[in-house]
Write an enzyme that holds these catalytic residues in place. Structure first.
Site, PDB file in Angstrom:
ATOM      1  N   ASN A   9       0.862  -1.182   0.000  1.00 29.06           N
ATOM      2  CA  ASN A   9       0.000   0.000   0.000  1.00 29.06           C
ATOM      3  C   ASN A   9       0.899   1.233   0.000  1.00 29.06           C
ATOM      4  OD1 ASN A   9      -1.793   2.058   0.538  1.00 29.06           O
ATOM      5  ND2 ASN A   9      -2.227   1.415   2.643  1.00 29.06           N
ATOM      6  N   LYS A  11       0.102   4.232  -0.178  1.00 29.21           N
ATOM      7  CA  LYS A  11      -0.544   5.409   0.436  1.00 29.21           C
ATOM      8  C   LYS A  11      -0.359   6.638  -0.480  1.00 29.21           C
ATOM      9  CE  LYS A  11       0.295   3.401   4.912  1.00 29.21           C
ATOM     10  NZ  LYS A  11       0.112   3.526   6.335  1.00 29.21           N
ATOM     11  N   HIS A  95      -9.440   0.603   4.989  1.00 26.56           N
ATOM     12  CA  HIS A  95      -8.170   0.845   5.689  1.00 26.56           C
ATOM     13  C   HIS A  95      -8.440   1.765   6.890  1.00 26.56           C
ATOM     14  CE1 HIS A  95      -4.111   2.224   6.517  1.00 26.56           C
ATOM     15  NE2 HIS A  95      -3.682   1.168   5.844  1.00 26.56           N
ATOM     16  N   GLU A  97      -6.926   4.218   7.966  1.00 25.36           N
ATOM     17  CA  GLU A  97      -6.764   5.649   7.667  1.00 25.36           C
ATOM     18  C   GLU A  97      -8.027   6.195   6.986  1.00 25.36           C
ATOM     19  OE1 GLU A  97      -2.984   5.345   5.632  1.00 25.36           O
ATOM     20  OE2 GLU A  97      -2.036   4.817   7.535  1.00 25.36           O
ATOM     21  N   GLU A 167      -5.271  -5.555  10.538  1.00 29.72           N
ATOM     22  CA  GLU A 167      -4.313  -4.466  10.739  1.00 29.72           C
ATOM     23  C   GLU A 167      -4.604  -3.776  12.065  1.00 29.72           C
ATOM     24  OE1 GLU A 167      -2.413  -3.194   6.811  1.00 29.72           O
ATOM     25  OE2 GLU A 167      -4.056  -1.839   7.251  1.00 29.72           O
ATOM     26  N   GLY A 173       2.329   1.922  10.861  1.00 35.37           N
ATOM     27  CA  GLY A 173       3.246   3.054  10.748  1.00 35.37           C
ATOM     28  C   GLY A 173       3.926   3.426  12.050  1.00 35.37           C
ATOM     29  N   SER A 213       3.470  -2.533  10.359  1.00 34.81           N
ATOM     30  CA  SER A 213       4.928  -2.536  10.509  1.00 34.81           C
ATOM     31  C   SER A 213       5.570  -3.866  10.099  1.00 34.81           C
ATOM     32  CB  SER A 213       5.323  -2.136  11.934  1.00 34.81           C
ATOM     33  OG  SER A 213       4.841  -0.835  12.221  1.00 34.81           O
ATOM     34  N   GLY A 234       2.838  -1.277   4.369  1.00 39.14           N
ATOM     35  CA  GLY A 234       2.833   0.159   4.084  1.00 39.14           C
ATOM     36  C   GLY A 234       4.253   0.669   3.877  1.00 39.14           C
ATOM     37  N   GLY A 235       4.829   1.216   4.934  1.00 36.28           N
ATOM     38  CA  GLY A 235       6.141   1.872   4.843  1.00 36.28           C
ATOM     39  C   GLY A 235       7.203   1.057   4.117  1.00 36.28           C
TER      40      GLY A 235
HETATM   41  C1  PEP Z   1      -0.728  -0.086   6.044  1.00 38.91           C
HETATM   42  O1  PEP Z   1      -0.748   1.074   5.678  1.00 38.91           O
HETATM   43  O2  PEP Z   1      -1.638  -0.842   5.687  1.00 38.91           O
HETATM   44  C2  PEP Z   1       0.368  -0.526   6.897  1.00 38.91           C
HETATM   45  C3  PEP Z   1       0.293  -1.706   7.401  1.00 38.91           C
HETATM   46  O3  PEP Z   1       1.406   0.368   7.099  1.00 38.91           O
HETATM   47  P1  PEP Z   1       2.830   0.036   7.779  1.00 38.91           P
HETATM   48  O4  PEP Z   1       3.338  -1.240   7.151  1.00 38.91           O
HETATM   49  O5  PEP Z   1       3.671   1.201   7.490  1.00 38.91           O
HETATM   50  O6  PEP Z   1       2.579  -0.178   9.244  1.00 38.91           O
END
Ligand code: PEP
Length: 257
Positions: A9, A11, A95, A97, A167, A173, A213, A234-235
């Site tokens: 993702n 983002k 999600h 967010e 999640e 994040g 993460s 994500g990151g």
């Molecule tokens: C996400 O945005 O779905 C996510 C899991 O982010 P991160 O891996 O950065 O925690």
């Protein structure tokens, strides 16, 4: 058999040039990988250029969100038909967010899930509790409530097309990952909810990804757990090397039944 899946993702990151560079490096690193389904979900603005780079690769394309209507006066929104038109096979829905910043409720997400399925997009549907909910012992209640609201009225036959992502909000994040045991416990719980809603066969087939993460250092332990079938990243998907290493980290886990 549940084939692992790693979905990235992006983002709201990456300009055109950055997106092209990232995809080209990922492509070079994963061209011979067949043990894991790979999905990347760039921002809407990059979908068109990214799909042209993915031709002939095993990488699937996904949107990060969509409206549930096919078309209409919804300024700023993107429809399932538009995602399909650009070559998307997947769409992330619900999600945290989107829930937190854009006030998406379970009932809105439910409409989106129904719509995605009706346009043959695979929804990657996110559920997960906040830190406060976990610390007060309400993590499973939250996830059950999200599950029931989000999947209300979904046809049993459609269910096996869905991918669920657990999640925990406190792990997104933040650098804090759920322990493999915490992930397994919740994934097992989610699979039991799927079984109650459908049947044992579908529950054993559906993929439940962990997100929060995920890194090259923790994917191996997470995916070694029976009910963890991959990751929503994500990151760590914004750098080609870490995304590739996460995908490679699923290799031991190629035969879940
Ligand atoms: C996400 O945005 O779905 C996510 C899991 O982010 P991160 O891996 O950065 O925690």
């Amino acid at each position: 058999m549940r084939k692992p899946m790693i979905a990235g993702n992006w983002k709201m990151f990456k300009t055109s040039q950055e997106a092209n560079n990232l995809v080209n490096t990922i492509k070079a690193g994963v061209h011979s990988i067949d043990y894991c389904d790979i999905v990347i979900c760039p921002p809407f603005t990059q979908l068109s250029s990214v799909i042209s780079l993915l031709d002939g690769t095993p990488i699937g394309l996904g949107g990060q969100n969509m409206h549930f209507e096919k078309e209409g006066a919804f300024t700023g929104e993107v429809s399932p038909v538009m995602l399909k038109d650009l070559g998307c096979r997947y769409v992330i829905l619900g999600h945290s967010e989107r829930r937190a910043h854009f006030k998406e409720t379970d009932s809105i997400i439910n409409k989106k899930v129904q719509s995605a399925l009706s346009y043959s997009l695979v929804p990657i549907v996110c559920v997960g509790e906040t830190l406060e909910e976990r610390e007060s012992g309400r993590a499973q209640d939250t996830v059950r409530q999200q599950f029931e609201g989000t999947f209300q009225g979904i046809d049993v036959k459609q269910f096996e097309k869905i991918v669920i992502a657990y999640e925990p909000v406190w792990a997104i994040g933040t650098g804090k990952t759920a322990t493999p045991e915490q992930a397994q416990e919740m994934h097992h719980f989610i699979r039991s909810l799927v079984e109650q809603k459908t049947n044992q066969e579908i529950a054993s087939k559906i993929r439940i990804l962990y997100g929060g993460s995920v890194k090259p250092e923790n994917i191996g332990e997470l995916i070694s757990k029976e009910d963890v079938d991959g990751g929503l990243v994500g990151g760590a998907c914004l750098k080609a090397q870490s995304f590739i290493q996460i995908i490679q980290g699923t290799v031991e886990d190629n035969a879940k039944v």
